[in-house]
Design a protein around this motif. Sequence first.
Motif, PDB file in Angstrom:
ATOM      1  N   MET A 173     -19.753 -12.771   4.597  1.00  0.00           N
ATOM      2  CA  MET A 173     -18.992 -11.823   5.415  1.00  0.00           C
ATOM      3  C   MET A 173     -19.568 -11.691   6.816  1.00  0.00           C
ATOM      4  O   MET A 173     -20.726 -12.025   7.061  1.00  0.00           O
TER       5      MET A 173
ATOM      6  N   ARG B 247     -20.821  -4.732  -5.285  1.00  0.00           N
ATOM      7  CA  ARG B 247     -19.765  -5.138  -6.231  1.00  0.00           C
ATOM      8  C   ARG B 247     -19.183  -6.487  -5.819  1.00  0.00           C
ATOM      9  O   ARG B 247     -18.967  -7.370  -6.649  1.00  0.00           O
TER      10      ARG B 247
ATOM     11  N   ARG C 277     -20.011  -3.248 -12.394  1.00  0.00           N
ATOM     12  CA  ARG C 277     -19.815  -1.816 -12.107  1.00  0.00           C
ATOM     13  C   ARG C 277     -20.899  -0.964 -12.745  1.00  0.00           C
ATOM     14  O   ARG C 277     -21.352   0.027 -12.193  1.00  0.00           O
TER      15      ARG C 277
ATOM     16  N   ASP D 132     -14.740  -8.772 -11.838  1.00  0.00           N
ATOM     17  CA  ASP D 132     -16.086  -8.740 -11.242  1.00  0.00           C
ATOM     18  C   ASP D 132     -16.925  -9.894 -11.788  1.00  0.00           C
ATOM     19  O   ASP D 132     -17.637 -10.575 -11.053  1.00  0.00           O
TER      20      ASP D 132
ATOM     21  N   HIS E 191     -24.105  -7.979   5.022  1.00  0.00           N
ATOM     22  CA  HIS E 191     -24.339  -7.104   3.863  1.00  0.00           C
ATOM     23  C   HIS E 191     -25.605  -7.474   3.111  1.00  0.00           C
ATOM     24  O   HIS E 191     -25.615  -7.634   1.897  1.00  0.00           O
TER      25      HIS E 191
ATOM     26  N   PHE F 102     -20.430  -8.937  -4.233  1.00  0.00           N
ATOM     27  CA  PHE F 102     -21.302 -10.087  -4.473  1.00  0.00           C
ATOM     28  C   PHE F 102     -21.580 -10.310  -5.954  1.00  0.00           C
ATOM     29  O   PHE F 102     -22.378 -11.165  -6.313  1.00  0.00           O
ATOM     30  N   GLY F 103     -20.956  -9.512  -6.776  1.00  0.00           N
ATOM     31  CA  GLY F 103     -21.024  -9.819  -8.199  1.00  0.00           C
ATOM     32  C   GLY F 103     -21.789  -8.839  -9.057  1.00  0.00           C
ATOM     33  O   GLY F 103     -21.942  -9.064 -10.251  1.00  0.00           O
TER      34      GLY F 103
ATOM     35  N   SER G 184     -13.341   1.183  -5.262  1.00  0.00           N
ATOM     36  CA  SER G 184     -12.871  -0.197  -5.191  1.00  0.00           C
ATOM     37  C   SER G 184     -13.690  -0.939  -4.140  1.00  0.00           C
ATOM     38  O   SER G 184     -13.859  -0.461  -3.027  1.00  0.00           O
ATOM     39  N   PRO G 185     -14.211  -2.135  -4.467  1.00  0.00           N
ATOM     40  CA  PRO G 185     -15.053  -2.844  -3.501  1.00  0.00           C
ATOM     41  C   PRO G 185     -14.292  -3.218  -2.230  1.00  0.00           C
ATOM     42  O   PRO G 185     -14.837  -3.143  -1.140  1.00  0.00           O
ATOM     43  N   ALA G 186     -13.024  -3.591  -2.393  1.00  0.00           N
ATOM     44  CA  ALA G 186     -12.252  -4.000  -1.218  1.00  0.00           C
ATOM     45  C   ALA G 186     -12.073  -2.825  -0.266  1.00  0.00           C
ATOM     46  O   ALA G 186     -12.274  -2.938   0.940  1.00  0.00           O
TER      47      ALA G 186
ATOM     48  N   ARG H  48     -15.699 -13.221 -10.514  1.00  0.00           N
ATOM     49  CA  ARG H  48     -16.083 -13.413  -9.116  1.00  0.00           C
ATOM     50  C   ARG H  48     -17.568 -13.786  -9.017  1.00  0.00           C
ATOM     51  O   ARG H  48     -17.950 -14.694  -8.270  1.00  0.00           O
ATOM     52  N   ALA H  49     -18.394 -13.075  -9.781  1.00  0.00           N
ATOM     53  CA  ALA H  49     -19.833 -13.345  -9.743  1.00  0.00           C
ATOM     54  C   ALA H  49     -20.129 -14.787 -10.141  1.00  0.00           C
ATOM     55  O   ALA H  49     -21.026 -15.417  -9.584  1.00  0.00           O
TER      56      ALA H  49
ATOM     57  N   LEU I 174     -11.236  -9.229  -5.286  1.00  0.00           N
ATOM     58  CA  LEU I 174     -11.756  -7.914  -4.903  1.00  0.00           C
ATOM     59  C   LEU I 174     -10.675  -6.844  -4.981  1.00  0.00           C
ATOM     60  O   LEU I 174     -10.960  -5.670  -5.168  1.00  0.00           O
ATOM     61  N   GLU I 175      -9.455  -7.277  -4.801  1.00  0.00           N
ATOM     62  CA  GLU I 175      -8.332  -6.337  -4.748  1.00  0.00           C
ATOM     63  C   GLU I 175      -7.430  -6.569  -5.959  1.00  0.00           C
ATOM     64  O   GLU I 175      -7.249  -7.704  -6.387  1.00  0.00           O
TER      65      GLU I 175
ATOM     66  N   ARG J 136     -19.926   1.188   1.924  1.00  0.00           N
ATOM     67  CA  ARG J 136     -19.935  -0.239   2.255  1.00  0.00           C
ATOM     68  C   ARG J 136     -21.013  -0.984   1.468  1.00  0.00           C
ATOM     69  O   ARG J 136     -20.787  -2.078   0.959  1.00  0.00           O
TER      70      ARG J 136
ATOM     71  N   PHE K 129       0.857  -1.186   0.000  1.00  0.00           N
ATOM     72  CA  PHE K 129       0.000   0.000   0.000  1.00  0.00           C
ATOM     73  C   PHE K 129       0.889   1.231   0.000  1.00  0.00           C
ATOM     74  O   PHE K 129       1.975   1.221   0.600  1.00  0.00           O
TER      75      PHE K 129
ATOM     76  N   ALA L 260     -20.276  -3.769  -1.160  1.00  0.00           N
ATOM     77  CA  ALA L 260     -20.850  -5.105  -1.006  1.00  0.00           C
ATOM     78  C   ALA L 260     -21.536  -5.550  -2.294  1.00  0.00           C
ATOM     79  O   ALA L 260     -21.376  -6.689  -2.731  1.00  0.00           O
TER      80      ALA L 260
ATOM     81  N   GLU M 253     -10.623  -5.053 -14.181  1.00  0.00           N
ATOM     82  CA  GLU M 253     -11.539  -4.976 -13.041  1.00  0.00           C
ATOM     83  C   GLU M 253     -12.925  -5.524 -13.403  1.00  0.00           C
ATOM     84  O   GLU M 253     -13.524  -6.281 -12.639  1.00  0.00           O
ATOM     85  N   GLY M 254     -13.402  -5.148 -14.581  1.00  0.00           N
ATOM     86  CA  GLY M 254     -14.722  -5.599 -15.017  1.00  0.00           C
ATOM     87  C   GLY M 254     -14.775  -7.103 -15.173  1.00  0.00           C
ATOM     88  O   GLY M 254     -15.736  -7.749 -14.745  1.00  0.00           O
TER      89      GLY M 254
ATOM     90  N   LEU N 260     -19.373 -15.336  -1.557  1.00  0.00           N
ATOM     91  CA  LEU N 260     -18.773 -14.594  -0.437  1.00  0.00           C
ATOM     92  C   LEU N 260     -19.721 -14.572   0.755  1.00  0.00           C
ATOM     93  O   LEU N 260     -20.914 -14.302   0.596  1.00  0.00           O
TER      94      LEU N 260
ATOM     95  N   ASP O 278     -20.469  -9.075   8.384  1.00  0.00           N
ATOM     96  CA  ASP O 278     -21.602  -8.144   8.525  1.00  0.00           C
ATOM     97  C   ASP O 278     -22.772  -8.470   7.595  1.00  0.00           C
ATOM     98  O   ASP O 278     -23.618  -7.614   7.346  1.00  0.00           O
TER      99      ASP O 278
ATOM    100  N   ASN P 282      -9.273 -10.899   0.103  1.00  0.00           N
ATOM    101  CA  ASN P 282      -9.670  -9.968  -0.967  1.00  0.00           C
ATOM    102  C   ASN P 282      -8.958 -10.296  -2.274  1.00  0.00           C
ATOM    103  O   ASN P 282      -9.541 -10.216  -3.355  1.00  0.00           O
TER     104      ASN P 282
END
Lengths: 229, 422
Positions: free
Chosen positions: A89, B330, B336, A78, A93, B332-333, B415-417, A81-82, A54-55, B324, A13, B328, A74-75, A87, A91, A49
């Motif tokens: 978590m 993003r 963008r 995504d 979400h 979960f899929g 960024s989602p992360a 990942r989908a 995600l990262e 957040r 970072f 989230a 990135e696209g 995932l 919390d 991540n």
Amino acid sequence: MMPLKVQSLAVSFPGLATPVLSIANLEIAAGSRVALTGGSGSGKSTLLNIIAGLERVGSGHVVWGGQDIARLSEGRRDRWRAENVGLVMQDFHLFAGLSALDNVLLPARLSRVSTPDLVKRAHELIETVGLKRTGQPVETMSRGEMQRVAIARALLRKPGVIIADEPTASLDVENGEAVGDLLLSVAAGAGSTLVVATHDQRMIERLDRRIVLRGGCIVGDDVVGKVPV
Amino acid sequence: MIRFIIADLRRLWLGCAVVVLLVALATALGVAVTLQERSLRLGSARAADKFDLVIGASGSETQLILSSIFLQPAPLPLVDGELLSKLAADPRVAWAAPVGFGDSFAGYPIVGTTTTLVTSTTPGFGEGRLFAAEGEAVLGASVTLPVGAVVKPMHGTAETGGPTHTDIAYKVVGKLKPTGTPWDRAILVPIQAVWHVHGLGDEPEHEDGGTEPAATVASATHDEDHHHGGIDPDAPIVEDFGADTPGLPAILVKPKSIADAYRLRQAYRGNGTVAVFPGEVLTGLYATLGDAKMVLSAVAAGSQALVAAALVLVTVIHVGQRRRQIGALRAFGAPRVAVFLIVWLELLLLVALGIGLGFVCGLLAAQFGAHLFTAKSGVILPVGFTRDDVRLALFLLGFAAVLSAVPALLAYRQSPAQALRS
């Protein structure tokens, strides 16, 4: 089922002299159940991540079943990942104002891949995780029920890998155990690779492999054999 | 996606309602100003439509038009009555009619004129007939008196007050169809009656007023002492105006052709008279109105800009607070583009609702204003949307679409992360 191969991974970072994560080599077999442990700041979440796409990966390779996600835009990450990652978590979400069913289907609907079959599967999954009312608004549910909805959501598109970040941390012991059981059984049922970052000792004990992180490096990696679900 | 957006908006309904109201108010302000100004132009132009040329004594052209066409009570200098017979004999003139005013009844101006003017400028009678005797009156469509009512003229207006001509009364014999002009609020009587009420002209039964110098109620130098005439209610109407016609505040002239109109206007400018086309005076007034509209529009645009800036600020903060949730989605899929669309559509939906509501409120406000104006002046203001307003609505929506893209882009780039870490 998807195996994972991480090579020469370094995540830095801006403003930090040393990388927050540095892994020369890590392999996880398809269908295995792995606990990721370590103290705060050890790099657990960063690793999760990274392997969840995600990262962005600075340098190195993160190869899931032949697909190096470090090379994806990135696209496309995504999209990958989908299609491949479920995932869960700490919390949950979940989105207030929507029912359990709508929450389970939301990512698929936003990706425009929702089909009648998928809706049927969502109903079945909600039943599988032990919930009865698919139309119940999530804000009226208990925390344990919310995490069950989140697990159903993670499983909707039959992901090859389930990644859970402290899935039991915000639950009481009873609910935590139930959610742990559920995660293990659904992963086994779907044949998904399961990676769980957790401090929950009971959860850790029930997984086949324990990877310990400290300062961004792997300092322990024990395979304890197949633990019965 | 729509279900998610609706659930989201319902969850945040109070904030959403405030945003919609803010946008609606700012839009309504601009819309009301535009509609009101346009309806004032149209309404006043229509009110003056029937009157081609107005001739009066030298003085303010604007006041001449305001008094003779819009029946605004104000003293006017007088032209020699002889001019009327001269105009009537002019081959370029189709008809010329005098108007005399100054009295009122129950808040309605009493206008003395001729049968020619009534038949030539109105669409006919809704009820009854035209006055045929000196003591008869005809009502404009908006006068809330019945046919058969008795009208006792009062000098001046209800606001300024004045003695009532107690011994004089007109009998209402007819009511005109609406014209959409201030004449709808007028009580029309024979001009000779107005003269006789004020002791002017050839008045056989008058006791002492016949020898006074000519002056009418509309004169700036008018004196209360002049109110001592009377009328013979049954006397026939004489519209053959000779050299002894009293001074007149205004003569409405219908030229035979457009060329005649210009020639007459030229001929009667100077030598103590002024001839004007109502249109040219209105054009001058519109310029002033346009300036006023510009100022008001600038105020409206300023308020719209402030609301727009406030909206951007609020939504950028809002997106920050929802990092957040967006992260989230993003994670979960959700693609963008879907995240962009959710934030963009949510805000656009609110602003579009506000704009729609603003147009409705603006229309209602302009209609209310027009209603008040009509009640006071009789001029019907046609309030309504035109193609220009559709363009304005589309422009505002386009602007809202661009504006909503600002927070949507922020959400898109997030960024989602990082979002989940925050």
